[in-house]
Design a protein around this motif. Sequence first.
Motif, PDB file in Angstrom:
ATOM      1  N   ALA A 151       0.835  -1.197   0.000  1.00  0.00           N
ATOM      2  CA  ALA A 151       0.000   0.000   0.000  1.00  0.00           C
ATOM      3  C   ALA A 151       0.865   1.242   0.000  1.00  0.00           C
ATOM      4  O   ALA A 151       0.592   2.227  -0.722  1.00  0.00           O
ATOM      5  CB  ALA A 151      -0.919  -0.012   1.225  1.00  0.00           C
ATOM      6  N   GLU A 152       1.944   1.199   0.771  1.00  0.00           N
ATOM      7  CA  GLU A 152       2.848   2.348   0.826  1.00  0.00           C
ATOM      8  C   GLU A 152       3.434   2.648  -0.556  1.00  0.00           C
ATOM      9  O   GLU A 152       3.546   3.807  -0.958  1.00  0.00           O
ATOM     10  CB  GLU A 152       3.969   2.073   1.838  1.00  0.00           C
ATOM     11  CG  GLU A 152       4.927   3.256   2.012  1.00  0.00           C
ATOM     12  CD  GLU A 152       5.983   3.007   3.073  1.00  0.00           C
ATOM     13  OE1 GLU A 152       6.763   3.929   3.344  1.00  0.00           O
ATOM     14  OE2 GLU A 152       6.027   1.879   3.637  1.00  0.00           O
ATOM     15  N   GLN A 153       3.827   1.603  -1.312  1.00  0.00           N
ATOM     16  CA  GLN A 153       4.381   1.807  -2.648  1.00  0.00           C
ATOM     17  C   GLN A 153       3.365   2.473  -3.573  1.00  0.00           C
ATOM     18  O   GLN A 153       3.714   3.353  -4.378  1.00  0.00           O
ATOM     19  CB  GLN A 153       4.823   0.461  -3.239  1.00  0.00           C
ATOM     20  CG  GLN A 153       6.054  -0.134  -2.577  1.00  0.00           C
ATOM     21  CD  GLN A 153       7.247   0.795  -2.637  1.00  0.00           C
ATOM     22  OE1 GLN A 153       7.561   1.365  -3.715  1.00  0.00           O
ATOM     23  NE2 GLN A 153       7.911   0.965  -1.498  1.00  0.00           N
ATOM     24  N   CYS A 154       2.092   2.060  -3.459  1.00  0.00           N
ATOM     25  CA  CYS A 154       1.030   2.687  -4.274  1.00  0.00           C
ATOM     26  C   CYS A 154       0.935   4.172  -3.974  1.00  0.00           C
ATOM     27  O   CYS A 154       0.850   5.018  -4.881  1.00  0.00           O
ATOM     28  CB  CYS A 154      -0.299   2.006  -4.037  1.00  0.00           C
ATOM     29  SG  CYS A 154      -0.489   0.437  -4.907  1.00  0.00           S
ATOM     30  N   TYR A 155       0.911   4.505  -2.669  1.00  0.00           N
ATOM     31  CA  TYR A 155       0.762   5.908  -2.268  1.00  0.00           C
ATOM     32  C   TYR A 155       1.964   6.730  -2.750  1.00  0.00           C
ATOM     33  O   TYR A 155       1.826   7.888  -3.193  1.00  0.00           O
ATOM     34  CB  TYR A 155       0.600   6.029  -0.763  1.00  0.00           C
ATOM     35  CG  TYR A 155      -0.606   5.293  -0.192  1.00  0.00           C
ATOM     36  CD1 TYR A 155      -1.777   5.177  -0.937  1.00  0.00           C
ATOM     37  CD2 TYR A 155      -0.569   4.738   1.078  1.00  0.00           C
ATOM     38  CE1 TYR A 155      -2.871   4.504  -0.414  1.00  0.00           C
ATOM     39  CE2 TYR A 155      -1.658   4.080   1.615  1.00  0.00           C
ATOM     40  CZ  TYR A 155      -2.803   3.952   0.862  1.00  0.00           C
ATOM     41  OH  TYR A 155      -3.877   3.292   1.371  1.00  0.00           O
TER      42      TYR A 155
END
Length: 801
Positions: A28-32
């Motif tokens: 999720a962090e990579q997406c953000y």
Amino acid sequence: MIASLNQPVAELVAKGIALHQRGDLASAEQCYIQIMAREPQNADALHLLGVLKGQQGDHSNGMRLIDEAISLKPRMAAYHNNLGNLLAKSGDTAAAEKSYRRALRVDPQNGEAHLNLGKLQFERGDREARRSLKTAQRLSARSVEAQMSVGRLEEREGNAQLALNCYVTATKLNPSFAPSFIAAGNAQLLLDKTHEAEESYRIAIRLDPESPDAHFNLANVLRADGRVLEAIELYRIALDFSPKGASDIQNNLGLALSELGQHQEAKTALTKSIEITGDSSDGWFNLAKQAVLLGDLTAAEGHLLKVLSLNPGHAAAHLELGNLTRADGRLEEALATYRKVIELSPSDAAGWNNLGATLTDLERIDEAEAAFRKATSLDPKSDEAFFNLGKHLSIYGDESAAIEALEQALTLNPKNAAAYTQLGFIAQNRGQLSEAADFYRQSLTISLDSSIARHNLGLVQSSLGDPEGLDLLEATVREQPDSAEYRWNFGEKLLLHQQFHEGWKEYEWRKQVDKFVDQHRAFDQPLWDGSPLEGKTILLYAEQGQGDTLQFARYAELVAQRGGRVILQVQRSLQTLLQGVPGVAECIAQGDPLPEFATCAPLMSLPYIFDTNAATIPPPSSSFAERFASSTQLKPTLQVGIVWAGNKNDKRDRLRSTTLSQWSELATIEGIEFTSLQTGEPAQQANEQGNNFSFVADCNNVKDFADTAAIIAGLDLVITVDTAVAHLAGTMGKPVWILLYDPLDWRWGLEGEQSPWYPTARLFRQFNRQDWSPVFERVASSLRALVDTSRSMSENYVSLE
């Protein structure tokens, strides 16, 4: 997970949220981050990444990112709400509250913001918490956390049923959420729904087999229900799932182990509990109580002092400290400590109760009774307080009130064996032996190991003539061979049953019984063992009552025959009378200086030394009959002396003594002149109105027993209750009728009208306990017959003239 460079930002946001919700924080962090690389001012990405950073423990960066999102979109309630959450986690609750309130200004219908604000207010005890949480519950009716939070609020405010309603709703909203079942169980316990609570905890364990709270709470329920072994197992499981070895689990494990008698293991667990929490006053208190059970009273006192250094207002610690100092004989310290308990907690019934016990120890009788009464008024359900009041009254006060208090103790607790035993004491002291036996048996059905109940049952049964009573006494003596009281009692009952050899041996233990210790001084000279004296001087000293001295003075002649020079020390009232006893070289009064002597013996040990049995009892000294011989001239009327009461200070006096009015039938018999041999306060009854006696003489002017003996010498018969005069008349060889109460003194045996101690005595026994009427009927009948015989002899004597 790398997204396509051409993937729309909206899709990336949705994808990040999905990953975030699944718990895949790294993806999720990579997406953000990708979103922000393409749109650095994307408020949603900033907000979501801030939330994620907060979840990872990076509160500072999380708050910075959410602040940046808010600067871009200040009207987003969710942003303000989540910023408040991170501020709360970082400890800045004031700033957190502002963020929640900003969220609510943006969206007054935001249930989550109301919930978070309410939880913050709840933690700090703010009354506004109710409005916030109830609003959250209304707006987010399907929120488990809203239901749980309102439940916790209701529980804290004492509304257990309302709390339970919320927790049950939570279990229905999410049947897999173990904490809601734990909370429901806690509320059910508050409502005394123990079985329902047990089931709730068991469901929680099935849902979360590693929940320390569920195992701990279920263990508490089982321990309270007496299933201690199961509880211990659950406490240990709870410890396995509690990384820090929770203090409360170790504490309760220790208490459970103690209940099973595993006191050393309990001490270990309680010690670990303290090591975890540091200075916990309650932890030290429990450890102190465990030290008491282990018999380490020094450690216990030290632990209690530690408790009080941590918490000077710990009333229970003061109470236990008072118990320790009282048990150690430090009565004034105990008294001050119990008063401190009452100062801290004026309604503490145990404090008042123990204060009363200490005041009793200090012989402050009236204050003690007031303290016991205060305890019963504060705790009308305390059988212990009513028992102590009853025991106190039975010793120092009104026996009827004592019985009432003891019966109340039994109403409250039918298993109070000590109350039955105390009722037995009262009945026994009243001479109600059959009733006393029943009470002691009831006590023994509850407490099989009660030595005192079995011993007293033995006393009662043996007094009733039942040889099994001697067996009971012998058994208690075997159990407590060093109990002087038990062995002396056993000796008396053996003598009552005329088992003289063993009886005299056990009777020797009287010298160590508290009430007799002062009568047996520790002389430098050795006690005589019966061996030849070879001219040595021996001191024979009196003990117990004047009647005992008269009874056993006859042994002085036997001692002299062993080659001794006998000095006889007696009560001052008997000195003149006993100066002429055969074998006595010198008779001195108690309190006068003692001449030199080589050995000594108490008078009442002489039957043991001479191994006296019924056939070898030495007769009374003939010197008395010779010294106080009266004229043999027949008199026209029978001269009879009477004694109707003994020493009121003797605990048996109410059983053995009568009133002069009970003798009234004798006064109507013609042909008798009565002399009052009564002394002391009861002699005043002769002056009361309605008295049928007209005494020709009395003992108003006698100085000692020699004067009394001179009066008796002129009489034909003495009739008396069991007093020293009975022994005096018997020793003088004068016909004496002795009225005996029941239970009997050992020296008169169980039955028969004759006494091996006094050949001229006739015994009139009570057959109905505490009922003198049949006794006086027999005495009156015998007296009339004696008058007829005397009259006939007188007429025959005259006719011979």
